[in-house]
Design a protein around this motif. Structure first.
Motif, PDB file in Angstrom:
ATOM      1  N   GLN A  30       0.838  -1.200   0.000  1.00  0.00           N
ATOM      2  CA  GLN A  30       0.000   0.000   0.000  1.00  0.00           C
ATOM      3  C   GLN A  30       0.879   1.259   0.000  1.00  0.00           C
ATOM      4  N   ARG A  31       1.911   1.246   0.810  1.00  0.00           N
ATOM      5  CA  ARG A  31       2.827   2.389   0.895  1.00  0.00           C
ATOM      6  C   ARG A  31       3.587   2.571  -0.423  1.00  0.00           C
ATOM      7  N   ILE A  32       4.006   1.483  -1.033  1.00  0.00           N
ATOM      8  CA  ILE A  32       4.755   1.562  -2.294  1.00  0.00           C
ATOM      9  C   ILE A  32       3.888   2.147  -3.406  1.00  0.00           C
ATOM     10  N   LEU A  33       2.618   1.805  -3.417  1.00  0.00           N
ATOM     11  CA  LEU A  33       1.714   2.320  -4.456  1.00  0.00           C
ATOM     12  C   LEU A  33       1.607   3.838  -4.440  1.00  0.00           C
ATOM     13  N   THR A  34       1.699   4.442  -3.271  1.00  0.00           N
ATOM     14  CA  THR A  34       1.464   5.882  -3.160  1.00  0.00           C
ATOM     15  C   THR A  34       2.709   6.694  -2.803  1.00  0.00           C
ATOM     16  N   THR A  35       3.832   6.054  -2.622  1.00  0.00           N
ATOM     17  CA  THR A  35       5.045   6.791  -2.273  1.00  0.00           C
ATOM     18  C   THR A  35       5.561   7.553  -3.475  1.00  0.00           C
ATOM     19  N   ARG A  36       5.766   8.820  -3.256  1.00  0.00           N
ATOM     20  CA  ARG A  36       6.250   9.701  -4.313  1.00  0.00           C
ATOM     21  C   ARG A  36       7.748   9.489  -4.512  1.00  0.00           C
ATOM     22  N   ILE A  37       8.130   9.344  -5.747  1.00  0.00           N
ATOM     23  CA  ILE A  37       9.536   9.251  -6.112  1.00  0.00           C
ATOM     24  C   ILE A  37       9.917  10.633  -6.617  1.00  0.00           C
ATOM     25  N   ASP A  38      10.778  11.308  -5.890  1.00  0.00           N
ATOM     26  CA  ASP A  38      11.102  12.700  -6.191  1.00  0.00           C
ATOM     27  C   ASP A  38      12.111  12.819  -7.328  1.00  0.00           C
ATOM     28  N   ARG A  98      -0.027  15.698 -10.180  1.00  0.00           N
ATOM     29  CA  ARG A  98       0.098  16.605  -9.032  1.00  0.00           C
ATOM     30  C   ARG A  98       0.653  15.891  -7.804  1.00  0.00           C
ATOM     31  N   GLU A  99       0.474  14.573  -7.724  1.00  0.00           N
ATOM     32  CA  GLU A  99       1.021  13.801  -6.604  1.00  0.00           C
ATOM     33  C   GLU A  99       2.453  13.361  -6.860  1.00  0.00           C
ATOM     34  N   GLY A 100       2.969  13.638  -8.038  1.00  0.00           N
ATOM     35  CA  GLY A 100       4.311  13.219  -8.406  1.00  0.00           C
ATOM     36  C   GLY A 100       4.305  11.811  -8.947  1.00  0.00           C
ATOM     37  N   LEU A 101       5.492  11.295  -9.177  1.00  0.00           N
ATOM     38  CA  LEU A 101       5.655   9.963  -9.738  1.00  0.00           C
ATOM     39  C   LEU A 101       5.421   8.909  -8.669  1.00  0.00           C
ATOM     40  N   THR A 102       4.364   8.117  -8.830  1.00  0.00           N
ATOM     41  CA  THR A 102       4.066   7.000  -7.937  1.00  0.00           C
ATOM     42  C   THR A 102       3.685   5.805  -8.809  1.00  0.00           C
ATOM     43  N   LEU A 103       3.760   4.626  -8.246  1.00  0.00           N
ATOM     44  CA  LEU A 103       3.338   3.439  -8.988  1.00  0.00           C
ATOM     45  C   LEU A 103       1.863   3.550  -9.374  1.00  0.00           C
ATOM     46  N   LEU A 104       1.047   4.102  -8.491  1.00  0.00           N
ATOM     47  CA  LEU A 104      -0.373   4.233  -8.757  1.00  0.00           C
ATOM     48  C   LEU A 104      -0.645   5.139  -9.958  1.00  0.00           C
ATOM     49  N   ASN A 105       0.040   6.282 -10.057  1.00  0.00           N
ATOM     50  CA  ASN A 105      -0.229   7.134 -11.212  1.00  0.00           C
ATOM     51  C   ASN A 105       0.432   6.610 -12.486  1.00  0.00           C
ATOM     52  N   VAL A 106       1.435   5.775 -12.369  1.00  0.00           N
ATOM     53  CA  VAL A 106       1.980   5.105 -13.570  1.00  0.00           C
ATOM     54  C   VAL A 106       0.933   4.133 -14.108  1.00  0.00           C
TER      55      VAL A 106
END
Length: 139
Positions: free
Chosen positions: A72-80, A129-137
């Protein structure tokens, strides 16, 4: 937390098999010889609210509670990383090697390599807007 990016890449081949180039509505999950599909909407609900529903529940049972929490955390963690940095890496020889490897695992519904779709998703994901995350990919 640069290690999280490596963990993210480690989860991709485990959980993703099929991804269209514009927007995934569902993905195919594999676990050993088992294969099934999960709606991206169900993954998003899990990522944002922690609620496991639909076909995702079949796979969530295979994970320990701490593994579900980490996923769950990996899906939403922003990669800066910005768009330019991501694009430069993905167009480098090392990035293209990684994309070729991932493209053989993450394929389009037609069975073609997901090479270009993965690259486009990752670059476009930096504009979210949330940055690069697995979820937005996935989106």
């Amino acid at each position: 937390m640069p290690w999280l990016g490596y963990v993210l890449l480690g989860f991709l081949p485990t959980f993703l098999i099929s991804m269209p180039s514009n927007c995934a509505e569902q993905i195919v999950l594999t676990y050993g010889a088992l294969q099934g599909s999960v709606k991206v909407a169900d993954i998003e609900i899990f990522a944002r609210e922690g609620i496991i529903q639909g076909d995702l529940s079949d796979y969530a049972r295979l994970l320990q509670p701490w593994q579900r929490e980490q996923f769950q955390r990996i899906l939403t963690t922003r990669i800066d990383l910005g768009r330019v940095a991501v694009a430069q890496f993905l167009y480098s020889p090392q990035g293209e090697t990684l994309l070729q490897w991932l493209g053989n695992i993450i394929q389009l519904p037609s069975g073609q390599s997901g090479f270009n779709a993965i690259r486009a998703s990752m670059i476009l994901g930096t504009d979210d807007r949330e940055g690069l995350t697995l979820l937005n990919v996935l989106h």
